[in-house]
Structure formats: C-alpha cells, structure tokens
Design a protein around this motif. Sequence first.
Motif, PDB file in Angstrom:
ATOM      1  N   ASP A  32       0.813  -1.213   0.000  1.00  0.00           N
ATOM      2  CA  ASP A  32       0.000   0.000   0.000  1.00  0.00           C
ATOM      3  C   ASP A  32       0.851   1.268   0.000  1.00  0.00           C
ATOM      4  O   ASP A  32       0.633   2.185   0.791  1.00  0.00           O
ATOM      5  N   HIS A  50       1.036   3.375  -2.567  1.00  0.00           N
ATOM      6  CA  HIS A  50       0.280   4.448  -3.227  1.00  0.00           C
ATOM      7  C   HIS A  50       1.221   5.588  -3.627  1.00  0.00           C
ATOM      8  O   HIS A  50       0.970   6.763  -3.322  1.00  0.00           O
ATOM      9  N   ASP A  69      -1.086  -2.499  -4.302  1.00  0.00           N
ATOM     10  CA  ASP A  69      -1.358  -1.067  -4.268  1.00  0.00           C
ATOM     11  C   ASP A  69      -0.068  -0.241  -4.273  1.00  0.00           C
ATOM     12  O   ASP A  69       0.062   0.739  -3.527  1.00  0.00           O
ATOM     13  N   HIS A 123      -2.611  -9.542  -1.212  1.00  0.00           N
ATOM     14  CA  HIS A 123      -2.947  -8.162  -0.886  1.00  0.00           C
ATOM     15  C   HIS A 123      -4.054  -8.056   0.154  1.00  0.00           C
ATOM     16  O   HIS A 123      -3.961  -7.265   1.093  1.00  0.00           O
ATOM     17  N   HIS A 157      -3.784  -3.771   2.414  1.00  0.00           N
ATOM     18  CA  HIS A 157      -5.110  -3.248   2.094  1.00  0.00           C
ATOM     19  C   HIS A 157      -5.720  -2.391   3.195  1.00  0.00           C
ATOM     20  O   HIS A 157      -6.296  -1.338   2.918  1.00  0.00           O
ATOM     21  N   HIS A 203      -4.097  -1.102   5.948  1.00  0.00           N
ATOM     22  CA  HIS A 203      -3.140  -0.100   6.446  1.00  0.00           C
ATOM     23  C   HIS A 203      -2.991  -0.124   7.969  1.00  0.00           C
ATOM     24  O   HIS A 203      -2.607   0.896   8.553  1.00  0.00           O
ATOM     25  N   THR A 248       1.035   0.489   5.788  1.00  0.00           N
ATOM     26  CA  THR A 248       1.186   1.218   4.536  1.00  0.00           C
ATOM     27  C   THR A 248       2.573   1.837   4.441  1.00  0.00           C
ATOM     28  O   THR A 248       3.110   2.325   5.444  1.00  0.00           O
TER      29      THR A 248
END
Length: 301
Positions: free
Chosen positions: A66, A68, A98, A195, A219, A221, A242
Amino acid sequence: MRLFQTLGATKTAEHLKSPERAVYARRRGIEKKLGRTLTAPSFHAPEHEGRIHRTVKDGVILIGSDAHYWPGIISTAHRAFVRACKEFKPRIVVMNGDVLDGASISRHPPIGWESRPSLIQEIETCQERLEEIRRASEGADHIWPLGNHDGRFSQRLAMQAPEYARVNGTKLRDHFPEWEPCWSVWLNESVVVKHRGRGGIHAPHNNTVNAGLSIVTGHLHSLKVTPWTDYTGSRWGVDTGTLAQVYGPQFNSYMEDGFRSWRSGFAVLTFHEGELLWPELVHVRDEERGIVEFRGKIWHV
C-alpha cells in the motif's frame, strides 16, 4: 526470440544461465529494433498468475504494501524499507499490492476541484521508487501481488478500449519487468502473502483462523500481528500497514480529512530451518522527522 517465445523469461534465463532481468532487457532491445512485441507462452493466460511458490530454509523476507506512490513524495516508511533492504539482505522482497494509486483512472469521480497526478506521472514515480528498492536488494527475488488499486490500470483499458488487448504496454507488468506479478506468494507452503483477505479491525485474526496458515495481507493499512494457536500449533495473521504517509494527499479528499487507525511501516519475516519465527514490524514513529522504530531501537531515515 525463439527461446523467449517458447520458454518464457524465467526458463530462458535458466537455459542461458543469465539473470532474468537481463533477459527482459534483451527482449526490450529486440522489440525496439523490430518494432513488434515478443510474447511469452503464458501470454494468453490471465495477466497475473495465481500463485508463486518459494522455499526459504533460512533468511529474511521483507514485505511492504500500500505504497500508493505519489509524485514528489518519498515517505519515511519507503526510506526505511530501502534501508532494511540494504541491512538485512533479504532473500525475497514483496510489494504486497497497491504500489500504484491510480487516482486519475479511479471509478470514483473527482471531489470538487482536487488535483490528481496523471497516470504517466504515477507510473514514472512507481518506477523510480521500485528501482530504489531493487538496487538496495540485489540478488533478491522481487515479487508483486496485485492490489485493487493496481488493477485499475488494466481494468480501465479493458472497459474503455478492449481493442488494445495484447498490445505491449497495456498491462501494468509491461512497465515493471523486474517484478514478478501474481495474486499470492506461498512460502514453504505454510505462509501465504496476498494483498487482501477478510475486512474489518479483526481481519488478521480472521484471516489466519480461516486460512489455516499464517497469512500476510495489506489493504487495511493497520500494521499489526495477531497470533492464533490451536492443536496444530501457532500461526499469525499479519497486516503490513502502509508505506505511504498516513495523512498523505492520496487519501485526503475521499477520507474527508477524517481520523483513521492506520500506521506506516512494513513487515520483516525471518525463517529458521524452514519455520517462520514471530513476525516483526517496522513502525514509523514520526513522519516529519523521519523516525522509525524496530527491535527496540530508533532509526533516523
């Protein structure tokens, strides 16, 4: 060309006794010269194979998720992950979904006049960050289970322009050839990395109880380890948190600047004689000052 198209990248590398990334580099050179795509025999299979199996007798595996990744931002957790790659010399590095946010290709409409980076800006940022990780972990396997945000890349094309199917560059994996895509990674057939699984605050507990194995997910976090013991012994549900900033710009609009029980960090798995030791977490204590904690010590990154 013949080897790649009949054996695929991994077996071609084994046949030539060459690193797999060198095979991909040679493939790109040939494609550029000829102006056409070389396809592996698994090309007509689903984009992401179901499972990747690895056996680890002794060694460390780093799992982040995660991220991002966002243009112009390098989070404290990412810097700590790169440092961990250098210090722990992991056997395997897993980016557990992610990596890409895909803000501009989300099914959710913009909120107000919010500014979103373009897709190419996100792709180039992900390439930069993943290359930093890859250089810091030379010799490791690099694996990327697909996340729901990663899936936006192909989903958008499949829905809006299906005629581009099978064209080189239309799949996320085309832009990250050094990373092996999948849905899940099975370690020693006793630990599953994927994930996402169950939802909610008790997801790590429910995941390992229902899977019957130790399971590592992202997913949500939340960054935590939940043990479960029964007649078969002990196993763990792990949430890897994350690699992004908890209050980063990726999340501000749709979270409406709300509070969230998220934590930045990642997981360190250590195997001894094939058995998973108690999973460990690296936790970001102070994003702005670049401080993380691990094994009772403070890192400044």
